[in-house]
Design a protein around this motif. Structure first.
Motif, PDB file in Angstrom:
ATOM      1  N   ALA A 129       0.753  -1.213   0.054  1.00 38.33           N
ATOM      2  CA  ALA A 129      -0.085  -0.050  -0.140  1.00 38.33           C
ATOM      3  C   ALA A 129       0.725   1.235  -0.133  1.00 38.33           C
ATOM      4  CB  ALA A 129      -1.021  -0.077   1.171  1.00 38.33           C
ATOM      5  N   THR A 130       0.463   2.199  -0.561  1.00 38.70           N
ATOM      6  CA  THR A 130       1.040   3.296  -0.881  1.00 38.70           C
ATOM      7  C   THR A 130       0.162   4.785  -0.493  1.00 38.70           C
ATOM      8  OG1 THR A 130       0.803   4.016  -3.314  1.00 38.70           O
ATOM      9  CG2 THR A 130       2.756   2.896  -2.630  1.00 38.70           C
ATOM     10  N   TYR A 131       0.511   5.916   0.086  1.00 38.68           N
ATOM     11  CA  TYR A 131       0.015   6.845   0.393  1.00 38.68           C
ATOM     12  C   TYR A 131       0.717   8.193  -0.314  1.00 38.68           C
ATOM     13  CZ  TYR A 131      -3.639   9.777   2.667  1.00 38.68           C
ATOM     14  OH  TYR A 131      -4.722  10.512   2.812  1.00 38.68           O
ATOM     15  N   ASN A 132       0.169   8.840  -1.256  1.00 41.63           N
ATOM     16  CA  ASN A 132       0.764  10.026  -1.657  1.00 41.63           C
ATOM     17  C   ASN A 132       2.235   9.580  -2.113  1.00 41.63           C
ATOM     18  OD1 ASN A 132       1.020  12.707  -2.640  1.00 41.63           O
ATOM     19  ND2 ASN A 132       2.036  13.266  -0.478  1.00 41.63           N
ATOM     20  N   ARG A 133       2.164   8.346  -2.866  1.00 41.08           N
ATOM     21  CA  ARG A 133       3.295   7.880  -3.471  1.00 41.08           C
ATOM     22  C   ARG A 133       4.396   7.359  -2.618  1.00 41.08           C
ATOM     23  NH1 ARG A 133       4.250   7.291  -8.720  1.00 41.08           N
ATOM     24  NH2 ARG A 133       6.416   7.828  -8.482  1.00 41.08           N
ATOM     25  N   HIS A 134       4.205   7.342  -1.186  1.00 39.11           N
ATOM     26  CA  HIS A 134       4.966   6.544  -0.334  1.00 39.11           C
ATOM     27  C   HIS A 134       4.551   5.277   0.005  1.00 39.11           C
ATOM     28  CE1 HIS A 134       6.726  10.669   0.611  1.00 39.11           C
ATOM     29  NE2 HIS A 134       5.684  11.191   0.896  1.00 39.11           N
ATOM     30  N   PRO A 135       5.419   4.539  -0.075  1.00 38.08           N
ATOM     31  CA  PRO A 135       5.016   2.999   0.316  1.00 38.08           C
ATOM     32  C   PRO A 135       5.099   3.176   1.831  1.00 38.08           C
ATOM     33  CG  PRO A 135       6.910   3.056  -1.240  1.00 38.08           C
ATOM     34  CD  PRO A 135       6.629   4.372  -0.742  1.00 38.08           C
ATOM     35  N   LEU A 136       3.904   2.306   2.356  1.00 42.12           N
ATOM     36  CA  LEU A 136       3.641   2.455   3.998  1.00 42.12           C
ATOM     37  C   LEU A 136       4.139   1.079   4.525  1.00 42.12           C
ATOM     38  CD1 LEU A 136      -0.168   3.516   3.513  1.00 42.12           C
ATOM     39  CD2 LEU A 136       1.967   4.898   4.184  1.00 42.12           C
ATOM     40  N   TYR A 137       4.779   1.208   5.804  1.00 44.66           N
ATOM     41  CA  TYR A 137       5.367   0.472   6.889  1.00 44.66           C
ATOM     42  C   TYR A 137       4.986   0.445   8.117  1.00 44.66           C
ATOM     43  CZ  TYR A 137       8.859   0.631   2.852  1.00 44.66           C
ATOM     44  OH  TYR A 137       9.544   0.872   1.984  1.00 44.66           O
ATOM     45  N   TYR A 138       4.937  -0.617   8.629  1.00 44.79           N
ATOM     46  CA  TYR A 138       4.741  -0.711  10.187  1.00 44.79           C
ATOM     47  C   TYR A 138       6.124  -0.837  10.886  1.00 44.79           C
ATOM     48  CZ  TYR A 138      -0.326  -2.745   9.997  1.00 44.79           C
ATOM     49  OH  TYR A 138      -1.614  -3.020   9.973  1.00 44.79           O
ATOM     50  N   TYR A 139       6.114  -0.413  12.173  1.00 46.44           N
ATOM     51  CA  TYR A 139       7.295  -0.578  12.733  1.00 46.44           C
ATOM     52  C   TYR A 139       7.203  -1.606  13.823  1.00 46.44           C
ATOM     53  CZ  TYR A 139      11.471   0.930  15.874  1.00 46.44           C
ATOM     54  OH  TYR A 139      12.583   0.754  16.526  1.00 46.44           O
ATOM     55  N   ALA A 140       8.086  -2.602  14.045  1.00 49.75           N
ATOM     56  CA  ALA A 140       8.138  -3.916  14.698  1.00 49.75           C
ATOM     57  C   ALA A 140       7.866  -3.629  16.195  1.00 49.75           C
ATOM     58  CB  ALA A 140       8.983  -4.828  14.376  1.00 49.75           C
ATOM     59  N   LYS A 141       8.612  -2.623  16.670  1.00 49.61           N
ATOM     60  CA  LYS A 141       8.413  -2.221  18.061  1.00 49.61           C
ATOM     61  C   LYS A 141       6.833  -1.647  18.348  1.00 49.61           C
ATOM     62  CE  LYS A 141      11.434  -1.855  20.713  1.00 49.61           C
ATOM     63  NZ  LYS A 141      12.351  -1.770  21.784  1.00 49.61           N
ATOM     64  N   ASP A 142       5.991  -1.039  17.628  1.00 50.90           N
ATOM     65  CA  ASP A 142       4.994  -0.640  17.737  1.00 50.90           C
ATOM     66  C   ASP A 142       4.044  -1.859  18.049  1.00 50.90           C
ATOM     67  OD1 ASP A 142       5.464   2.031  17.487  1.00 50.90           O
ATOM     68  OD2 ASP A 142       4.690   2.280  15.463  1.00 50.90           O
TER      69      ASP A 142
END
Length: 172
Positions: A129-142
């Motif tokens: 998934a992208t938003y405003n052409r930025h690929p989206l990621y989680y952070y494992a420590k969240d």
């Protein structure tokens, strides 16, 4: 694919227990590949496998304001090293920062601009998934909704930021 996915989930456990991260009111500094492999603990991430159907992107409340969150309510991040809508995060990086993958076009929740949502193909063939052409990621420590431990930290060669509704770095 299944074997590498299992290895990715196992590696998330290593990261969750052993790598440095931001604490309440602070930043983590740099994250290295060695920190990803630092501990033998297991951690199951909802980002480790594609969602059934389309990923949903919502706005969630955090201590730094409203930011994009995945279907589980966990914060979504952008990586400043990504260029032209393509991910520059794989291997150990993708273990620390699991990509928010989808089986279809992401769905916009309330307050999320549908026209800014899209996808990009990762090197393993999955869609991110992208938003405003930025690929989206989680952070494992969240580990829960509202966590923003990955905001405004450096890791894997660039800065990471939570994403606001306009598709830009969140302030905070």
């Amino acid at each position: 694919m299944r074997k590498s996915l299992h290895a990715g989930v196992l590696a998330l456990g290593l990261l969750a227990a052993g790598c440095g991260g931001a604490e309440e009111g602070g930043t983590a500094g740099s994250i290295t590949a060695d920190q990803v492999k630092a501990s033998p603990t297991s951690y199951e991430s909802p980002a480790a496998s594609p969602t059934a159907g389309a990923a949903k992107v919502d706005l969630g409340e955090t201590k730094i304001g409203k930011v994009l969150v995945g279907a589980d309510g966990r914060t979504l991040y952008l990586f400043e090293k990504d260029k032209d809508g393509k991910s520059a995060c794989s291997g150990d990086c993708a273990t620390a920062w699991p990509p928010y993958v989808t089986d279809g076009k992401p769905e916009a929740g309330e307050g999320v601009k549908e026209g800014l949502l899209g996808t990009t193909e990762r090197e393993d063939g999955t869609k991110q998934a992208t938003y405003n052409r930025h690929p989206l990621y989680y952070y494992a420590k969240d580990t829960k909704a509202g966590d923003v431990l990955g905001h405004d930290i450096e890791g894997f060669g660039a800065e990471w930021y939570a994403v606001n509704a306009d598709g830009k770095k969140a302030k905070g």
